[in-house]
Design a protein around this motif. Structure first.
Motif, short mmCIF file in Angstrom:
data_model
loop_
_atom_site.label_atom_id
_atom_site.label_comp_id
_atom_site.label_asym_id
_atom_site.label_seq_id
_atom_site.Cartn_x
_atom_site.Cartn_y
_atom_site.Cartn_z
N LEU A 165 40.33 38.09 39.32
CA LEU A 165 41.22 38.94 40.10
C LEU A 165 42.00 38.07 41.08
O LEU A 165 41.48 37.07 41.57
CB LEU A 165 40.43 39.98 40.90
N SER A 166 43.19 38.50 41.39
CA SER A 166 43.99 37.77 42.37
C SER A 166 43.59 38.21 43.78
O SER A 166 42.98 39.27 43.98
CB SER A 166 45.49 38.05 42.16
N ILE A 167 43.96 37.40 44.75
CA ILE A 167 43.71 37.72 46.16
C ILE A 167 44.35 39.07 46.48
O ILE A 167 43.75 39.92 47.15
CB ILE A 167 44.28 36.61 47.08
N ALA A 168 45.57 39.30 45.98
CA ALA A 168 46.28 40.56 46.24
C ALA A 168 45.52 41.75 45.66
O ALA A 168 45.41 42.80 46.31
CB ALA A 168 47.69 40.49 45.68
N GLU A 169 44.98 41.60 44.46
CA GLU A 169 44.23 42.70 43.83
C GLU A 169 42.95 43.02 44.61
O GLU A 169 42.60 44.18 44.80
CB GLU A 169 43.87 42.35 42.39
N ILE A 170 42.27 41.98 45.06
CA ILE A 170 41.04 42.19 45.84
C ILE A 170 41.38 42.95 47.12
O ILE A 170 40.69 43.89 47.50
CB ILE A 170 40.35 40.85 46.16
N SER A 171 42.44 42.54 47.78
CA SER A 171 42.88 43.19 49.01
C SER A 171 43.16 44.67 48.77
O SER A 171 42.72 45.53 49.53
CB SER A 171 44.13 42.50 49.55
N ALA A 172 43.88 44.96 47.69
CA ALA A 172 44.22 46.35 47.37
C ALA A 172 42.98 47.18 47.04
O ALA A 172 42.83 48.31 47.51
CB ALA A 172 45.21 46.39 46.22
N LYS A 173 42.08 46.61 46.25
CA LYS A 173 40.88 47.36 45.83
C LYS A 173 39.93 47.61 46.99
O LYS A 173 39.26 48.65 47.03
CB LYS A 173 40.18 46.64 44.69
N LEU A 174 39.84 46.67 47.93
CA LEU A 174 38.91 46.83 49.05
C LEU A 174 39.57 47.45 50.28
O LEU A 174 38.88 47.81 51.23
CB LEU A 174 38.29 45.48 49.42
N GLY A 175 40.89 47.55 50.27
CA GLY A 175 41.58 48.15 51.41
C GLY A 175 41.52 47.29 52.66
O GLY A 175 41.55 47.81 53.77
N LEU A 176 41.44 45.98 52.48
CA LEU A 176 41.41 45.05 53.61
C LEU A 176 42.68 44.20 53.59
O LEU A 176 43.21 43.92 52.52
CB LEU A 176 40.19 44.14 53.53
N PRO A 177 43.16 43.77 54.75
CA PRO A 177 44.37 42.94 54.80
C PRO A 177 44.20 41.63 54.04
O PRO A 177 43.10 41.08 53.95
CB PRO A 177 44.56 42.67 56.30
N ILE A 178 45.32 41.14 53.52
CA ILE A 178 45.33 39.88 52.77
C ILE A 178 44.71 38.75 53.57
O ILE A 178 43.93 37.96 53.04
CB ILE A 178 46.79 39.51 52.38
N THR A 179 45.06 38.66 54.86
CA THR A 179 44.54 37.56 55.68
C THR A 179 43.02 37.60 55.75
O THR A 179 42.38 36.55 55.72
CB THR A 179 45.13 37.60 57.10
N VAL A 180 42.45 38.77 55.84
CA VAL A 180 40.99 38.91 55.88
C VAL A 180 40.39 38.48 54.55
O VAL A 180 39.42 37.72 54.51
CB VAL A 180 40.59 40.36 56.23
N ILE A 181 40.98 38.94 53.45
CA ILE A 181 40.47 38.59 52.13
C ILE A 181 40.53 37.08 51.91
O ILE A 181 39.59 36.48 51.38
CB ILE A 181 41.24 39.34 51.02
#
Length: 128
Positions: A70-86
């Motif tokens: 999974l991409s960083i962007a996909e993880i962020s979207a699936k977990l509902g956390l900001p990109i910087t946090v991910i």
């Protein structure tokens, strides 16, 4: 909104209305950026090791999601956390050996593209 609060000119959010209000710096323990500059939105990550019982829930969530790349962007979207946090959490997991990653090549490559390849691409596009 509660009508009683409206009479007094106050807006009020109740717990159910506000949703999760965990601040990103809480999840990252105050860190605002990662030392890993090679992580970007399209960096792919995949689980390399199982989670442990001592891990924070966000780390466990990432490891469970990433059984396939999974991409960083996909993880962020699936977990509902900001990109910087991910990016910070993923960097931690990479350093611990729990995630493998693959970043795209750097755009700083100054090699001139092969003209034969470019011509073949152009010819293919024209045939469409």
């Amino acid at each position: 909104m509660n009508h009683e609060n409206m009479k007094h000119g106050r807006d009020s959010w109740y717990d159910d209305d506000a949703g999760p209000l965990v601040r990103p710096y809480t999840v990252t323990r105050g860190r605002t950026h990662s030392e890993r500059l090679d992580l970007n939105l399209i960096t792919l990550v995949v689980t390399a090791a199982a989670e442990s019982a001592s891990m924070d829930p966000e780390y466990v969530d990432i490891l469970r999601l990433c059984h396939y790349p999974l991409s960083i962007a996909e993880i962020s979207a699936k977990l509902g956390l900001p990109i910087t946090v991910i990016k910070i959490l993923v960097a931690d997991l990479i350093e611990q050996g729990c995630l493998n990653f693959s970043s795209p090549p750097s755009p700083l490559n100054t090699e001139t593209p092969d003209m034969n390849i470019l011509q073949a691409v152009l010819d293919g596009i024209r045939r469409l």
